[in-house]
Design an enzyme around this catalytic site. Structure first.
Site, PDB file in Angstrom:
ATOM      1  N   ARG A  54     -42.456 -43.260 -75.145  1.00 54.95           N
ATOM      2  CA  ARG A  54     -43.522 -42.204 -74.834  1.00 54.95           C
ATOM      3  C   ARG A  54     -44.751 -42.798 -75.121  1.00 54.95           C
ATOM      4  NH1 ARG A  54     -38.969 -39.531 -75.583  1.00 54.95           N
ATOM      5  NH2 ARG A  54     -38.847 -41.364 -77.042  1.00 54.95           N
ATOM      6  N   THR A  55     -44.678 -43.484 -76.371  1.00 51.88           N
ATOM      7  CA  THR A  55     -46.076 -44.058 -76.800  1.00 51.88           C
ATOM      8  C   THR A  55     -46.665 -45.302 -75.739  1.00 51.88           C
ATOM      9  OG1 THR A  55     -45.441 -43.625 -79.155  1.00 51.88           O
ATOM     10  CG2 THR A  55     -47.359 -45.162 -78.695  1.00 51.88           C
ATOM     11  N   LYS A  84     -41.399 -67.629 -80.684  1.00 47.29           N
ATOM     12  CA  LYS A  84     -41.389 -68.880 -81.082  1.00 47.29           C
ATOM     13  C   LYS A  84     -41.924 -69.200 -82.494  1.00 47.29           C
ATOM     14  CE  LYS A  84     -42.689 -70.230 -76.292  1.00 47.29           C
ATOM     15  NZ  LYS A  84     -43.691 -70.599 -75.521  1.00 47.29           N
ATOM     16  N   ARG A 105     -47.773 -51.808 -81.124  1.00 47.04           N
ATOM     17  CA  ARG A 105     -46.792 -51.477 -81.971  1.00 47.04           C
ATOM     18  C   ARG A 105     -46.158 -52.663 -82.730  1.00 47.04           C
ATOM     19  NH1 ARG A 105     -42.539 -46.857 -80.523  1.00 47.04           N
ATOM     20  NH2 ARG A 105     -44.347 -45.551 -81.327  1.00 47.04           N
ATOM     21  N   HIS A 133     -48.571 -43.685 -87.661  1.00 45.79           N
ATOM     22  CA  HIS A 133     -48.451 -43.564 -86.335  1.00 45.79           C
ATOM     23  C   HIS A 133     -49.736 -42.704 -86.116  1.00 45.79           C
ATOM     24  CE1 HIS A 133     -47.276 -43.535 -82.480  1.00 45.79           C
ATOM     25  NE2 HIS A 133     -45.880 -43.282 -82.229  1.00 45.79           N
TER      26      HIS A 133
HETATM   27  C1  NCD Z   1     -41.631 -42.226 -82.951  1.00 44.77           C
HETATM   28  C2  NCD Z   1     -41.986 -43.387 -83.272  1.00 44.77           C
HETATM   29  O1  NCD Z   1     -41.920 -44.500 -82.869  1.00 44.77           O
HETATM   30  O2  NCD Z   1     -42.286 -43.546 -84.612  1.00 44.77           O
HETATM   31  N1  NCD Z   1     -41.666 -41.993 -81.595  1.00 44.77           N
HETATM   32  C3  NCD Z   1     -42.494 -41.929 -80.640  1.00 44.77           C
HETATM   33  O3  NCD Z   1     -43.523 -42.678 -80.930  1.00 44.77           O
HETATM   34  N2  NCD Z   1     -42.703 -40.879 -79.842  1.00 44.77           N
HETATM   35  C4  NCD Z   1     -40.517 -41.456 -83.588  1.00 44.77           C
HETATM   36  C5  NCD Z   1     -39.334 -42.136 -83.672  1.00 44.77           C
HETATM   37  O4  NCD Z   1     -39.106 -43.338 -83.046  1.00 44.77           O
HETATM   38  O5  NCD Z   1     -38.400 -41.334 -84.485  1.00 44.77           O
END
Ligand code: NCD
Length: 305
Positions: A54-55, A84, A105, A133
């Site tokens: 999703r993100t 590396k 991320r 997040h």
């Molecule tokens: C979350 C995450 O990556 O922290 N997911 C997301 O971004 N929608 C929650 C999760 O991974 O459980």
């Protein structure tokens, strides 16, 4: 003015939240052909060192909707020079040579802050390990407001792996700007980190730590679930001991208020039974859609002329 988006602690200004939410709602209504293109001629890098559906995809859609050109590494731990042995700092310096912004991320808490310190272009934290997040919390808060019509006065339970779940951390911190009653529901070994609790106390948030939702389920306005975060456990047996700590079924949902909303940042593993999906209180798949529009609103704000 916010430059890098590292933590929800940067979003204490309610006027800014109202502005972003209003804009996200406008984007929901706007035909795609009428999206503004404030990111035209900008190259944006989306670099994910951890899995994401999703993100990453909502950010990449949002960036393209607003006119940006995208460069993307979807599995940066394997397919970037991190494999590396390149340091995060060096990778960020290199990305600065190509990109006008970075969505990142990373598995280490604090990685986004480290990266932002040396990035001349805006850096957005798309999740830093078991840390924060922030954009998830913004879309969660937006969803709560959309589904319930308000935030103040609500009784909200955050349920699951509160120790490791960055979505839970960020949402708890962000909700501290509002007059809400929080129930933090987790097995003792997965309790909310002291740092988050101290922040809530400092901001005079009314909260209660519980190990089960039993005493409160019938009075909740929002039940915010999230999976047990398997990848954050050091030992498999520690994960196995808690992996089935929560599973929301229709038996539980029937005891909830008719007006309540069930949210989850997803992915759903086993914390919500599939039978719950068809109940009108299950809002997690609608919550996903809000993410795209909220991220468009945030990017437009960060790149306003
Ligand atoms: C979350 C995450 O990556 O922290 N997911 C997301 O971004 N929608 C929650 C999760 O991974 O459980």
């Amino acid at each position: 003015m916010i430059r890098h988006v590292i933590s929800v602690r940067q979003f204490e200004d309610k006027q800014l939240l109202t502005r972003l939410f209003k804009r996200a709602s406008e984007f929901i209504e706007l035909p795609p052909a009428q999206y503004p293109k404030p990111l035209t001629n900008l190259t944006m890098a989306s670099v994910f060192f951890e899995p994401s559906t999703r993100t990453r995809l909502s950010f990449e859609t949002a960036l393209q909707n607003l006119g940006a050109q995208l460069i993307s590494v979807e599995n940066a731990s394997e397919f970037s020079s991190a494999k590396k042995g390149e340091s995060l700092e060096d990778t960020i310096k290199v990305l600065n040579a190509y990109a006008d912004g970075i969505i990142m991320r990373h598995p280490e808490p604090g990685a986004a802050e480290r990266a932002a310190k040396i990035s001349a272009v805006p850096l957005i934290n798309a999740g830093d390990g078991g840390g924060e997040h922030p954009t998830q919390a913004l879309l969660d808060l937006y969803s709560i407001e959309r589904f319930l019509g308000k935030v103040d006065g609500l009784k909200i339970a955050l349920v699951g792996d509160l120790k490791h779940s960055r979505s839970h951390h960020s949402l708890a911190l962000l909700l501290s700007n509002f007059n809400v009653e929080l129930y933090l529901v987790a097995p003792k070994v997965l309790a909310m980190p002291t740092e988050v609790l101290d922040y809530l106390r400092g901001r005079k948030v009314v909260f209660q730590e519980l190990t089960t939702w039993e005493p409160v389920i019938d009075k909740l306005d929002v039940l915010y679930m999230n999976r047990i975060q398997q990848e954050r456990f050091r030992l498999e047996e520690e994960y196995l001991a808690v992996k089935d700590a929560f599973c929301l079924t229709m038996k539980d949902v029937k005891r909830m208020k008719k007006s309540a909303a069930i949210l989850d940042p997803l992915p759903r593993i086993n914390e919500i039974a599939v039978e719950v999906d068809s109940d009108h209180r299950a809002k997690y798949f609608e919550q996903v859609k809000n993410g795209l529009y909220l991220r468009m609103a945030l990017l437009e704000y960060l790149y306003q002329a």
